[in-house]
Design an enzyme around this catalytic site. Structure first.
Site, PDB file in Angstrom:
ATOM      1  N   GLU A 112       0.836  -1.202   0.000  1.00 11.63           N
ATOM      2  CA  GLU A 112       0.000   0.000   0.000  1.00 11.63           C
ATOM      3  C   GLU A 112       0.872   1.254   0.000  1.00 11.63           C
ATOM      4  O   GLU A 112       0.897   2.038   0.942  1.00 11.63           O
ATOM      5  CB  GLU A 112      -0.966  -0.073   1.179  1.00 11.63           C
ATOM      6  N   GLU A 130      -8.696   3.935   4.512  1.00 10.00           N
ATOM      7  CA  GLU A 130      -8.347   3.338   3.217  1.00 10.00           C
ATOM      8  C   GLU A 130      -8.293   4.489   2.216  1.00 10.00           C
ATOM      9  O   GLU A 130      -9.322   5.092   1.895  1.00 10.00           O
ATOM     10  CB  GLU A 130      -9.383   2.296   2.787  1.00 10.00           C
TER      11      GLU A 130
END
Length: 422
Positions: free
Chosen positions: A188, A387
């Protein structure tokens, strides 16, 4: 419901832990976004073809992002067509997308401005691990009166888990702590850069940053999973976990399923090859031990005012809890108000929409996660899981052109959230 649980079990299971050292080659791999009113059809295809999923749905007709190797594309197309699924191509060739993303810009101290701020050039590219360390060290040196390099401990492979502690007037550590973790899940990358953008803005945004530093001490850890992050830059861009070897030859523990609170449950797995493997025992991973010990020290001092665990992707800003879809934090009303203010401020910058709500209800059940531990074990006042971008066609492989917009909108959200903090 059973088909949704099956998809959750299948999340990343195909490539979740069986790559010990060789470089993964994603040339010719497609990433497909599919949806349908019967999720059992999707889970059947994923299971039969042994496919990796990037995300799975909370409900029927929600999107499932699936990685399809070149040898299985024809069969996938045949089966998905027969099942009547809707399809979009996210990455026509995942290998090409990764190559483009990996055009690392060499680090130079010139990436800092004359007054010690972060030049936008730093945020126009992703970077190697060593360059992130240099950036943090040079940034700290430029603000030596109000910052220090800190480490929460060692990773499995012996790397320091490095962060920057910054403060305003008064003695360091005298104010309640704000802790930000990035890159807990190794692939990520946008979280690494966005957390560093927040660090930079604490000094570059003179008025707002100074006001926050007068109230809180910030502990910023851009890369909470250094071994995994290094592995994504050198061997497998899609790696998620840490790099411990498990029984049976698979590697890695999901560091956001290993925190020692509500460790067992449906929101993780005992399969050591799965991407949501929770480890052999609560708090077993060296990185988890380091983080929990470090944060306990802060809690025993001036206390923990806020914790945010930054992830990608899906554009969500979430509150406790992950282990249960019915439990709520004692101050849930305050947390929901803060999350909504974050989302509103983010949208005002570039029009990016974030969804808010409790973790379990908003994305999926996740036991053994950091946010739940912060709230219930050390009584941290506020804790969130984010997120970041996107909900579009990139997923984990987000182009570097989106780093600065992500940083800009996230910083706006952070400021708005703090404005609601009593």
């Amino acid at each position: 419901m059973q088909s949704l649980l099956l998809l959750a079990t299948l999340l990343g299971s195909a490539l979740g832990g069986a790559i010990p050292s060789q470089s993964a080659n994603y040339n010719g791999y497609k990433v497909m976004r599919v949806s349908g009113d019967d999720t059992s059809k999707i889970s059947h295809i994923v299971s039969k073809l042994g496919l990796e999923t990037w995300k799975f749905p909370k409900a029927a007709n929600a999107n499932v992002d699936i990685v399809v190797p070149p040898k299985k594309v024809a069969e996938f197309e045949k089966m998905s067509h027969a099942a009547g699924l809707k399809k979009q191509v996210m990455h026509e060739n995942l290998g090409d997308s990764i190559k483009s993303e990996m055009s690392f810009r060499p680090y130079s101290c010139e990436l800092l401005t004359l007054d010690g701020g972060a030049n936008d050039t730093w945020f126009q590219s992703y970077h190697k691990y060593e360059d992130h360390l240099k950036f943090m060290q040079d940034f700290q040196s430029a603000h030596s009166q109000n910052s220090e390099i800190v480490t929460s401990g060692k990773s499995h492979e012996g790397r320091d888990i490095t962060g920057v502690h910054v403060w305003g007037s008064g003695e360091k550590g005298s104010k309640p702590a704000v802790v930000f973790h990035g890159t807990v899940h190794a692939r990520e990358w946008i979280t690494t850069m966005t957390v560093e953008y927040i660090l930079a803005q604490l000094f570059d945004d003179k008025e707002a940053g100074a006001a926050l530093l007068e109230k809180f001490d910030f502990y910023i850890f851009p890369i909470a999973n250094p071994d995994g992050f290094v592995f994504t830059t050198e061997s497998d861009r899609m790696w998620r976990k840490n790099r411990e070897q498990n029984e049976g030859g698979c590697y890695g523990t999901d560091l956001n399923r290993n925190w020692p609170y509500k460790w067992e449950g449906d929101g993780s797995t005992t399969d050591p090859c799965s991407e949501t493997y929770r480890g052999p025992s609560p708090g077993f991973a060296p990185e988890t031990k380091a983080s929990t010990s470090f944060i306990k020290g802060l809690a025993d001092g001036a206390g923990v005012k806020m914790f945010v665990d930054w992830h990608s992707y899906s554009q969500l800003f979430m509150t406790p809890y992950g282990y249960s879809c019915s439990a709520r934090a004692p101050n849930d009303d305050v947390l929901q108000e803060m999350a909504s203010s974050f989302a509103d401020a983010v949208k005002a910058v570039h029009g990016t929409s974030f969804t808010t709500g409790p973790i379990c209800n908003t994305i999926y059940q996740a036991n053994g996660n950091s946010v739940d531990w912060i709230v219930d074990e050390i009584k941290g006042e506020t804790a969130f899981a984010a997120e970041l971008r996107d909900t579009g066609m990139y997923g984990f492989v987000l182009p570097p052109e989106q780093i600065i917009p992500s940083g800009e909108e996230t910083w706006a959200g952070v400021k708005a959230m703090f404005s609601k903090l009593k």
